[in-house]
Design an enzyme around this catalytic site. Structure first.
Site, PDB file in Angstrom:
ATOM      1  CG  ASN A  50       6.044-108.069 -12.750  1.00 56.95           C
ATOM      2  OD1 ASN A  50       5.200-107.490 -13.414  1.00 56.95           O
ATOM      3  ND2 ASN A  50       6.322-107.747 -11.494  1.00 56.95           N
ATOM      4  CG  HIS A  70       2.093-105.981  -6.655  1.00 57.35           C
ATOM      5  ND1 HIS A  70       1.456-104.823  -7.027  1.00 57.35           N
ATOM      6  CD2 HIS A  70       2.876-106.327  -7.697  1.00 57.35           C
ATOM      7  CE1 HIS A  70       1.843-104.489  -8.246  1.00 57.35           C
ATOM      8  NE2 HIS A  70       2.716-105.398  -8.663  1.00 57.35           N
ATOM      9  CE1 TYR A 103       0.931-106.419 -12.263  1.00 56.81           C
ATOM     10  CE2 TYR A 103      -0.974-105.867 -10.925  1.00 56.81           C
ATOM     11  CZ  TYR A 103       0.201-105.491 -11.547  1.00 56.81           C
ATOM     12  OH  TYR A 103       0.628-104.198 -11.462  1.00 56.81           O
TER      13      TYR A 103
END
Length: 815
Positions: free
Chosen positions: A217, A275, A284
């Site tokens: 992210n 996560h 990811y």
């Protein structure tokens, strides 16, 4: 129960980012690091914007080259289809009928993605839309429509945060880069303002300002902020993007260039977690690699260049984190989380994305790294003829790959071999020249599965010890309709309660399930042998089991002990559930007798000693001390050939990753051991011989080169005399295989001409120290980790300080 994860990333990112993964690759840099053709005195913003555009289009290519022609056709077909269906009428409420209303976050997020694809085709020579004035005008009008009706600073976030803060702004900024010379200044200012509202910096979640961004992210947001800074010609914003990679704001706490010891990020043992508790190297982790690598190259040789000396962490991750979990270009499913349920993202496509990102990173990396990675990629590309890489990627990635393939100075690296115990993400990978086996474990630290937003609806048992067998001659095993058709109650390697399960993750948001067991993991010896264990505390059931695996040169032994349940249902251990594709009927031989090949055949095979499946390998059911002591003897083996039909929508109903309703049919050969109804202290023992012939399997079964020495609630142990190896997992203090352990631990000991190699780990992370007494004399210590103390003698004692080691292996070499 499923625990919500407030920091979860939207499930839709895979579709959007995978679709543009090839387009996000970098054009090679000149020797000085500047983009090819850039003038030394060029405006820095124009130079970097041109570089960003080239990352999306790949620049000029030879359209007559069959590979480039095919890639251009794929882009053209996709873009032309969306161009044809684009609603350009007055009074429209959406750009596409299937994405109505446009105000919905999922709809405007996907709308921007489609516009980016059309814009990429418009900016790429050789497509039917290339340079089209009509297309440019329609794109400009569509951007104005979305800004006015859907994505603007006046709207509050709703629904999935990811569309607002990553998905939509990334696609919007990419589109603006491509159309920058056509967009009116006033319009561009509006779009930049919208992105500044929802993605002001890489450091914080906009809709939850106290939540720091981590991992993929953060990397994604850094790229978005950099593109915004270029389009706004704002030096401070570009500096903010660069500094976001290193987390300057919080003094490096969430830097992408640091090893973590908990939570999200890269671990020194090669693990990658996102996560908070999910092993996510394959999705990811790959996104982080791609976005961080892209930004490093985008800003190279500018005043905003990334100069953090710790970028070596990112470079080292290629070898530590990614290389062990890519098999001939396939990304192992045990590292892909809920992405396994995405019809459009099978293992070979996620593998191609990772390969693209590695070659992209090589363009800006030091030569020693780059040379090694290009050789690695060349080997992957050459070996995967089932899903050729050149047919999976777009022009930018294609150009880079072809340059590597055509360069005789770049060797093609052979398959990686070795044993990899990723203690920090509960994964084990054992690699041999022709095959690899991956274990997906779970614990109170690492989730058994992640599901949510309609994804991974049947992922119940994927973290309960599922064993993925990869064969160099069978690269479609898990990527060819497997997840849409496999019996999710019978995943290879798992011990399961046969109860009926409800769908998981069908509601909004994503969540993870973490079991309560402490033990999950093991030890590696000499980078060649390994042992692993997992305590199974089944979800929603009284089922309990102690499971162990032992990894040798040509075999994997699986043991189960103390298998107990009291719910009145049958308990099974699944030895194999092999995808035979649409019409496969390979021969199954059991104890020398050929079994029927007709679909629908099933049979109990009591007392079976060995089995062999053509094209896969052998299965041996050795003497199990636990069975012998109970008087049962022999494996209670069952076999089934069936044809299973399912649809991808059965396991994924996500808004933009949801599967189709098209029915898929595949044949399977399943082997399982039946423990009966509500077993008490049941057990099992079986051996996998990947790639072995039927004759070799029979010989192995008869000669017993590996013996099971213990299979109880105290210890599970094996001996491989040819290797001089004894391996055991102790669940409590006890004796097994001549070893004595003071507490729970995994131990491997190998005696050879060069001395004694020893490996010890505490995969339960419950002790402070453990002592192991060896059954033979030791004169001296040749080498030992700082955590290992050895008292030589006729019965030497090894003391290992395991406290704080997070389940990692401690080693020593003795003589």
């Amino acid at each position: 129960m499923r625990m919500p994860h407030s920091g979860s990333t939207g499930p839709r990112r895979r579709t959007i980012l995978a679709a543009s993964a090839a387009a996000s690759a970098l054009v090679p840099l000149a020797a000085g690091g500047t983009a090819w053709g850039a003038a030394p005195d060029a405006d820095p913003y124009d130079t970097l914007l041109a570089r960003a555009a080239a990352q999306l289009t790949g620049g000029a290519c030879d359209a007559a080259d069959p590979d480039f022609a095919a890639a251009l056709k794929v882009l053209d077909t996709q873009a032309s289809g969306w161009w044809k269906d684009l609603d350009r009428s007055a009074g429209r409420t959406a750009l596409w009928a299937d994405l109505s209303p446009a105000k919905d976050p999922g709809n405007f997020g996907q709308s921007y993605t489609r516009l980016r694809t059309i814009a990429t085709a418009w900016a790429t020579p050789g497509t039917s839309l290339s340079g089209s004035a009509e297309a440019a005008d329609a794109l400009l009008d569509a951007l104005r429509f979305l800004h006015a009706d859907a994505y603007n600073p006046s709207r509050p976030e709703s629904g999935n945060w990811w569309f607002w803060e990553i998905g939509a702004p990334r696609a919007l900024m990419d589109t603006c880069v491509l159309l920058r010379e056509k967009i009116a200044a006033a319009d561009l200012a509006k779009y930049v303002s919208a992105v500044a509202k929802f993605c002001p910096d890489p450091d914080r979640r906009t809709n939850a300002p106290t939540l720091s961004e981590t991992g993929a992210n953060r990397a994604d947001k850094a790229v978005i902020v950099a593109l915004r800074g270029l389009l706004a010609r704002d030096a401070a914003t570009l500096a903010l993007a660069r500094d976001g990679l290193s987390d300057v704001r919080d003094k490096g706490r969430n830097s992408l260039f640091t090893y973590v010891t908990s939570g999200d990020g890269f671990y020194e043992d090669g693990s990658f977690v996102q996560h908070g508790s999910v092993a996510y190297t394959g999705t990811y982790g790959s996104v982080l690699l791609g976005s961080a690598g892209q930004l490093i190259a985008l800003l190279a040789d500018s005043e905003w260049a990334v100069t953090d000396p710790k970028t070596s962490v990112l470079y080292e991750a290629v070898d530590r984190t990614f290389s062990p979990v890519v098999f001939d270009g396939l990304m192992m499913d045990a590292l892909r989380g809920r992405a396994i349920s995405r019809e459009k993202a099978p293992d070979h496509k996620d593998g191609a994305v990772t390969l693209t990102n590695i070659l992209q990173l090589a363009d800006g990396a030091p030569a020693a790294y780059a040379e090694r990675w290009r050789a690695l990629a060349k080997g992957w590309i050459r070996r995967n003829t089932s899903h050729p890489y050149l047919g999976l990627v777009g022009v930018p990635a294609l150009a880079r790959a072809k340059a590597v393939l055509d360069d005789d100075a770049v060797p093609a690296t052979d398959r990686l071999t070795g044993h990899f115990a990723f203690a920090d993400m509960d994964r084990v990978v054992h690699r041999r020249p022709g095959w690899a086996l991956t274990l997906s474990l779970s614990s109170k630290r690492i989730a058994a599965y992640e599901a949510g937003n309609g994804e991974n609806l049947h992922g119940w048992y994927t973290g309960d010890g599922m064993a993925y067998l990869y064969d160099g001659d069978d690269l479609g095993q898990f990527g060819d309709g497997f997840w849409a058709t496999v019996d999710p109650y019978r995943l290879p390697g798992t011990t399961v309660d046969t109860r009926t399960r409800a769908d998981i993750g069908s509601g909004g948001g994503t969540g993870t399930y973490r079991p309560k067991n402490a033990v999950a993991g093991g030890a590696a010896l000499d980078d060649r042998f390994g042992a692993a264990a997992m305590e199974l505390l089944a979800d929603g059931s009284t089922l309990r089991a102690k499971k162990a695996w032992f990894f040798l040169d040509n075999a994997v032994l699986a043991l189960g002990a103390d298998i107990t349940a009291s719910d009145g249902r049958s308990i099974e251990t699944v030895v194999e559930n092999r995808n035979l594709y649409e019409d496969g009927a390979p021969r199954l031989t059991v104890d020398g007798r050929r079994q029927p090949t007709r679909t629908g055949w099933s049979a109990p095979l009591p007392g079976a000693r060995w089995a062999h499946l053509d094209g896969t390998g052998g299965y041996v059911f050795p003497d199990d001390p636990a069975q012998s002591s109970s008087g049962r003897g022999g494996a209670r083996l069952h076999a089934l050939r069936d044809e299973r039909t399912g649809a991808w929508q059965d396991i994924n109903t996500g808004a933009d990753t949801g599967g189709s309703t098209t029915l898929v049919t595949r044949r399977y050969l399943t082997l399982w051991l039946d423990h009966g109804v509500s077993p008490a202290a049941s057990s099992y023992a079986y051996v996998l011989l990947p790639g072995a012939s039927a004759a070799a399997t029979a010989v192995w079964s008869h000669s017993r080169p590996v013996r099971v020495l213990a299979n109880t609630a105290t210890a599970q142990a094996v001996e491989a005399r040819r290797h001089g190896l004894v391996a055991a997992h102790f669940w409590q203090p006890g004796n097994a295989a001549g070893l004595t352990a003071s507490g729970p631990c995994t131990v491997l000991v190998r005696r050879g001409s060069d001395g004694v190699s020893l490996a010890v780990a505490d995969p339960g992370r419950t002790g402070t120290s453990v002592t192991v007494e060896l059954p033979f004399a030791v004169r001296k210590v040749v080498r030992a980790d700082d955590t290992v103390t050895v008292t030589p003698g006729r019965r030497p004692v090894v003391t290992v300080r395991v406290d704080g080691s997070r389940g990692h292996t401690h080693t020593a070499h003795l003589r």
